[in-house]
Design a protein around this motif. Sequence first.
Motif, short mmCIF file in Angstrom:
data_model
loop_
_atom_site.label_atom_id
_atom_site.label_comp_id
_atom_site.label_asym_id
_atom_site.label_seq_id
_atom_site.Cartn_x
_atom_site.Cartn_y
_atom_site.Cartn_z
N TYR A 9 0.91 -1.23 -0.14
CA TYR A 9 -0.20 -0.06 -0.04
C TYR A 9 0.75 1.24 0.10
N ASN A 11 1.09 5.53 -0.96
CA ASN A 11 0.03 6.84 -1.62
C ASN A 11 -1.21 6.59 -2.09
N GLY A 12 -1.89 5.80 -1.06
CA GLY A 12 -3.38 5.62 -1.50
C GLY A 12 -3.74 4.58 -2.31
N GLN A 13 -2.88 3.84 -2.70
CA GLN A 13 -3.04 2.63 -3.90
C GLN A 13 -2.42 1.39 -3.22
N GLU A 15 -0.28 -1.66 -4.90
CA GLU A 15 0.56 -2.09 -5.92
C GLU A 15 0.76 -3.60 -5.57
#
Length: 71
Positions: A9, A11-13, A15
């Motif tokens: 996780y 930056n808000g996403q 991966e």
Amino acid sequence: MLQTIEGIYKNGQVELAETPEGISESPVFVTFLATKPTTWPEIILQYQGTEESIIFESYRDELLPPKEVEF
């Protein structure tokens, strides 16, 4: 069919480390794992210690730094 894929996780996403096979859309659950510090705590870094002695010096090469968190 359930699949578990490692990811990060950031930056808000989320991966993902790899693309899930056979899934184009699906509901998911995301569980955040506790992370361990990668450096020594500040109190340890600031510790001035005591006068070194022969006993302590004999173990100097056996002291290990903290392990890095692997993702």
